[in-house]
Design an enzyme around this catalytic site. Structure first.
Site, PDB file in Angstrom:
ATOM      1  N   ASN A 295      16.544 -27.080 -11.561  1.00 56.04           N
ATOM      2  CA  ASN A 295      16.693 -27.034 -10.097  1.00 56.04           C
ATOM      3  C   ASN A 295      17.617 -25.882  -9.720  1.00 56.04           C
ATOM      4  O   ASN A 295      18.107 -25.167 -10.585  1.00 56.04           O
ATOM      5  CB  ASN A 295      17.218 -28.386  -9.583  1.00 56.04           C
ATOM      6  CG  ASN A 295      18.536 -28.749 -10.234  1.00 56.04           C
ATOM      7  OD1 ASN A 295      19.537 -28.070 -10.063  1.00 56.04           O
ATOM      8  ND2 ASN A 295      18.530 -29.819 -11.041  1.00 56.04           N
TER       9      ASN A 295
ATOM     10  N   ASP B 167      15.812 -36.185 -12.169  1.00 50.45           N
ATOM     11  CA  ASP B 167      15.466 -37.611 -12.139  1.00 50.45           C
ATOM     12  C   ASP B 167      14.337 -37.925 -13.110  1.00 50.45           C
ATOM     13  O   ASP B 167      14.145 -39.079 -13.486  1.00 50.45           O
ATOM     14  CB  ASP B 167      15.050 -38.023 -10.723  1.00 50.45           C
ATOM     15  CG  ASP B 167      16.241 -38.022  -9.780  1.00 50.45           C
ATOM     16  OD1 ASP B 167      17.356 -38.314 -10.267  1.00 50.45           O
ATOM     17  OD2 ASP B 167      16.070 -37.719  -8.597  1.00 50.45           O
TER      18      ASP B 167
ATOM     19  N   PHE C 295      27.868 -37.430  -5.514  1.00 50.74           N
ATOM     20  CA  PHE C 295      27.427 -36.425  -4.544  1.00 50.74           C
ATOM     21  C   PHE C 295      26.032 -36.793  -4.070  1.00 50.74           C
ATOM     22  O   PHE C 295      25.261 -37.376  -4.837  1.00 50.74           O
ATOM     23  CB  PHE C 295      27.439 -35.019  -5.178  1.00 50.74           C
ATOM     24  CG  PHE C 295      28.822 -34.456  -5.238  1.00 50.74           C
ATOM     25  CD1 PHE C 295      29.719 -34.923  -6.179  1.00 50.74           C
ATOM     26  CD2 PHE C 295      29.238 -33.513  -4.319  1.00 50.74           C
ATOM     27  CE1 PHE C 295      31.018 -34.463  -6.210  1.00 50.74           C
ATOM     28  CE2 PHE C 295      30.541 -33.028  -4.343  1.00 50.74           C
ATOM     29  CZ  PHE C 295      31.430 -33.505  -5.289  1.00 50.74           C
TER      30      PHE C 295
HETATM   31  N1  CTP Z   1      22.859 -38.609 -10.658  1.00 48.02           N
HETATM   32  C1  CTP Z   1      23.074 -38.965 -11.971  1.00 48.02           C
HETATM   33  N2  CTP Z   1      22.017 -39.156 -12.817  1.00 48.02           N
HETATM   34  C2  CTP Z   1      20.752 -38.995 -12.388  1.00 48.02           C
HETATM   35  C3  CTP Z   1      20.521 -38.608 -11.040  1.00 48.02           C
HETATM   36  C4  CTP Z   1      21.602 -38.424 -10.204  1.00 48.02           C
HETATM   37  O1  CTP Z   1      24.227 -39.115 -12.374  1.00 48.02           O
HETATM   38  N3  CTP Z   1      19.757 -39.173 -13.235  1.00 48.02           N
HETATM   39  C5  CTP Z   1      24.021 -38.433  -9.770  1.00 48.02           C
HETATM   40  C6  CTP Z   1      24.255 -37.024  -9.275  1.00 48.02           C
HETATM   41  O2  CTP Z   1      25.125 -36.316 -10.133  1.00 48.02           O
HETATM   42  C7  CTP Z   1      24.895 -37.261  -7.915  1.00 48.02           C
HETATM   43  C8  CTP Z   1      24.325 -38.582  -7.454  1.00 48.02           C
HETATM   44  O3  CTP Z   1      23.803 -39.202  -8.621  1.00 48.02           O
HETATM   45  O4  CTP Z   1      26.301 -37.442  -7.996  1.00 48.02           O
HETATM   46  C9  CTP Z   1      23.241 -38.488  -6.423  1.00 48.02           C
HETATM   47  O5  CTP Z   1      22.229 -37.626  -6.867  1.00 48.02           O
HETATM   48  P1  CTP Z   1      20.977 -37.327  -5.955  1.00 48.02           P
HETATM   49  O6  CTP Z   1      20.055 -36.424  -6.688  1.00 48.02           O
HETATM   50  O7  CTP Z   1      21.449 -36.916  -4.570  1.00 48.02           O
HETATM   51  O8  CTP Z   1      20.356 -38.766  -5.747  1.00 48.02           O
HETATM   52  P2  CTP Z   1      19.497 -39.693  -6.658  1.00 48.02           P
HETATM   53  O9  CTP Z   1      20.370 -40.858  -7.029  1.00 48.02           O
HETATM   54  O10 CTP Z   1      18.858 -38.954  -7.782  1.00 48.02           O
HETATM   55  O11 CTP Z   1      18.417 -40.206  -5.592  1.00 48.02           O
HETATM   56  P3  CTP Z   1      17.257 -39.368  -4.843  1.00 48.02           P
HETATM   57  O12 CTP Z   1      16.837 -38.301  -5.810  1.00 48.02           O
HETATM   58  O13 CTP Z   1      16.237 -40.401  -4.583  1.00 48.02           O
HETATM   59  O14 CTP Z   1      17.870 -38.824  -3.596  1.00 48.02           O
END
Ligand code: CTP
Length: 402
Positions: free
Chosen positions: A212, A281, A329
């Site tokens: 990303n 994700d 975050f």
């Molecule tokens: N995060 C994490 N592990 C993952 C995905 C996210 O630790 N596999 C953490 C990121 O470092 C961040 C927070 O979760 O602090 C939110 O990440 P974000 O990408 O905004 O949200 P998601 O929980 O992945 O949800 P979505 O993608 O549905 O918005």
């Protein structure tokens, strides 16, 4: 970052002395009051006038001013030693280090050094053999024992033509050492802080991966700010183009799985965790052993099957230690506050920093951010600030929860 601070820069007689001019200039730009004291030999390499012009203060050379009879009641070596918040000697020759180790006060620089009680930094720079000489090493060990911080010389081609250890680090690096010592009140001393930053890379085959746009800048700014405030900082970082902030231990990872393992290891002892990394994700279900070829079957198109990664933040939220502060975050493109608050609840966090990719001044690559800090009781909009200032405010908010 150094306004109100007085820095004494000692310059001794080595070829790296010319680089110290840039250090003096950088210290001035940070707002410090700078006084330069040179040894007589240093003045063979660079003119005192250069330092006077850059520091706006008289540059003392050799034994200048030690026995002034001008009836001004100001004993120079004592007044400078008292005024100094920090002394940095760069370059520090073998001779200077020997004098500091044995308390031989035969010129103004070493006299000020001996009279001063502030933090002292030395950047040794000399020929490799001189540096490695047991006498120099013993003297370095001795001054370290007396409380000096030694800025390790770099390796490379030396002015004498030899190759090896002995180069003075660049002025920008020296500045970071000064900032680390005195730029900030040490209100995070004794705290262990874990920060994650940057993107993850999910391998498709040996040459390709899914990633990303994260630059890592926000996480690096938090790590930097926490180190300036005296915390012991571990930065688990995906691949970025950024330099490791001074005073920070960096652990490099690639995939979300690597990041999970590193975070699981370091979160155990962390008092605070800031999860600024942009973690994938989903990851490919399988990674091909060889480069995937565009053979005829795939001409019509190809798809990669993905499986979910572990939510690292949710896991550490569930296994939170007593008293540990966990900050997540949330980077959103719609319903910023609603989505961020939902993540705060769902992942059992103490705070979450929300920002929208749609807001001017926020986002991955820039040097500013527009963050809203959400805790269980408060929502604080920070407005558009540099990432370092944003980091400061995030740390303030985390300390308030302690
Ligand atoms: N995060 C994490 N592990 C993952 C995905 C996210 O630790 N596999 C953490 C990121 O470092 C961040 C927070 O979760 O602090 C939110 O990440 P974000 O990408 O905004 O949200 P998601 O929980 O992945 O949800 P979505 O993608 O549905 O918005």
């Amino acid at each position: 970052m150094l306004s109100g601070k007085t820095v004494v820069v000692g310059v001794t007689g080595g070829i790296a002395a010319y680089k110290t001019a840039s250090l003096v200039s950088a210290l001035k730009k940070q707002g410090a009051e700078v006084h330069v004291i040179m040894t007589q030999n240093a003045a063979e390499f660079i003119a005192p006038l250069t330092f006077e012009t850059l520091s706006n203060n008289r540059c003392i050379v050799g034994r200048d001013g030690m026995f002034d009879r001008n009836f001004e009641y100001d004993v120079k070596h004592i007044s400078l030693a008292k005024a100094a918040d920090l002394i940095i000697v760069a370059p520090a020759t073998a001779n200077f280090i020997a004098k500091a180790a044995h308390g031989i006060a035969d010129d103004m620089l070493i006299t000020v050094v001996l009279a001063a009680k502030c933090p002292k930094l030395a950047a040794p720079a000399m020929n490799t053999a001189m540096y490695e000489n047991p006498a120099t090493q013993d003297n370095l060990a001795k001054i370290k024992d007396y409380g000096w911080k030694i800025i390790e010389p770099a390796e490379g081609m030396l002015a004498c033509g030899d190759e090896g250890k002995g180069k003075m680090p660049e002025p920008s690096e020296l500045l970071q050492h000064v900032l680390l010592e005195i730029a900030h009140e040490k209100d995070m001393q004794g705290l262990s802080v874990l920060v994650t930053a940057g993107p993850t890379q999910e391998p498709i085959d040996p040459v390709r991966y899914i990633t990303n746009h994260s630059s890592g800048k926000m996480g690096y700014a938090i790590a930097h700010a926490a180190a300036l405030r005296g915390a012991e900082v571990t930065l688990v970082s995906g691949q970025t183009a950024l330099d490791t902030p001074e005073g920070v231990v960096r652990v490099d990872v690639k995939s979300a799985e690597d990041m999970y393992k590193a975070v699981a290891k370091y979160a155990k002892k962390a008092d605070m965790v800031f999860k600024a990394a942009a973690v994938a994700d989903f990851t490919p279900k399988t990674t091909a052993d060889h480069k995937i070829k565009k053979d005829s079957k795939q001409k019509a198109g190809m798809s990669i099957e993905l499986k979910p990664t572990k939510d690292i933040l949710a896991e550490i939220g569930q296994n939170k230690k007593k008293g540990q502060i966990i900050c997540g975050f949330a980077m959103e493109t719609e319903d910023l506050l609603k989505n961020a608050k939902a993540k705060l609840e769902k992942k059992n966090l103490d705070m979450i920093c929300a920002n929208s990719l749609r807001t001017k001044g926020a986002g991955f690559a820039g040097d500013t951010n527009v963050v809203t800090i959400i805790t269980k009781d408060e929502t604080t909009e920070l407005g558009c600030l540099s990432k370092l200032e944003t980091a400061e405010r995030i740390l303030d908010a985390a300390l308030k929860l302690k």
